[in-house]
Design an enzyme around this catalytic site. Structure first.
Site, PDB file in Angstrom:
ATOM      1  N   ASP A 191       8.516  35.227 -51.729  1.00 30.53           N
ATOM      2  CA  ASP A 191       9.709  35.047 -50.899  1.00 30.53           C
ATOM      3  C   ASP A 191      10.276  36.363 -50.393  1.00 30.53           C
ATOM      4  O   ASP A 191      11.457  36.414 -50.054  1.00 30.53           O
ATOM      5  CB  ASP A 191      10.787  34.322 -51.710  1.00 30.53           C
ATOM      6  N   ASP A 217       5.214  34.100 -57.297  1.00 33.29           N
ATOM      7  CA  ASP A 217       6.405  34.862 -57.669  1.00 33.29           C
ATOM      8  C   ASP A 217       7.348  33.891 -58.389  1.00 33.29           C
ATOM      9  O   ASP A 217       7.185  32.671 -58.290  1.00 33.29           O
ATOM     10  CB  ASP A 217       7.046  35.433 -56.408  1.00 33.29           C
ATOM     11  N   ASP A 262      11.382  34.462 -59.118  1.00 35.32           N
ATOM     12  CA  ASP A 262      12.742  34.397 -58.580  1.00 35.32           C
ATOM     13  C   ASP A 262      12.724  34.139 -57.081  1.00 35.32           C
ATOM     14  O   ASP A 262      12.134  34.911 -56.317  1.00 35.32           O
ATOM     15  CB  ASP A 262      13.483  35.706 -58.855  1.00 35.32           C
TER      16      ASP A 262
END
Length: 220
Positions: free
Chosen positions: A169, A7, A9
């Protein structure tokens, strides 16, 4: 080939400062001033542009879905024009990427940021060429947590989608890997780090230096 897909961001980079600035630019146009703050709202930022707009409008008692829809393109334009003023890569991220590549892994990115913005950001940070693939929110007709963007990122990186893992996250990343039937590794150093254990990923990552060891263990 085994692949590790990241991922963007909140995983590879802390983009919250520039995202919040873009949202606040919209709120100022609405006459509301700067509604979102850093670091308190960093986790809000990493949930996407529409979420920032909705959160800020609810906070000021002005929520209306039509306003969110109207200002979302404005937010994207503001973000595009100032995409790297505050964004930083997390410590050890690129060193971990190079360690994985040296060990024979394919490495790519699967993000719910629009592909053009993700590509622009990674090039601005000088690291786009380190990743063999980049699949964004609008690359395919579907986005995470649908597993197909993850599979496509693995394929474009030269790997077998069944022998990959997703480093992320959020619950979106956890659900994506679950839907794909592959392991997830959730980082604990992002704004939502304290919440990651409750999602029960196959592994938690406290520092990027440990990622190669984790990947070797999780991908047979």
């Amino acid at each position: 080939m085994r692949t590790v897909i990241f991922d963007l961001d909140g995983t590879l980079a802390d983009t919250s400062g520039d995202l919040l600035a873009a949202a606040n630019a919209c709120f100022r146009q609405m006459g509301l001033g700067d509604v979102l703050d850093r670091p308190e709202d960093a986790a809000v930022a990493l949930r996407g542009g529409r979420n920032m707009l909705a959160t800020g409008l609810k906070r000021t008692g002005k929520f209306d879905q039509a306003t969110v829809d109207e200002f979302y393109p404005v937010l994207l334009e503001a973000y595009r024009d100032a995409i790297d003023h505050h964004t930083v890569l997390y410590p050890g991220a690129m060193e971990a990427v190079e360690m994985l590549k040296t060990a024979g892994y394919g490495v790519g990115i699967c993000t719910n940021k629009p592909e053009g913005l993700a590509d622009q950001l990674m090039r601005s940070l000088g690291v786009r060429d380190a990743f063999a693939s980049l699949v964004g929110a609008d690359t395919l007709p579907v986005r995470k947590p649908d597993p197909e963007p993850l599979f496509e990122a693995a394929r474009r990186a030269g790997g077998d989608p069944a022998r990959t893992l997703l480093v992320g996250d959020s619950d979106t990343d956890r659900n994506t890997s679950a839907n794909a039937g592959v392991p997830s590794v959730l980082v604990t150093f992002g704004p939502s780090g304290d919440d990651m254990a409750a999602l029960k990923p196959e592994a938690l990552l406290h520092r990027f230096e440990d990622l190669l060891e984790v990947a070797d263990r999780l991908i047979a």
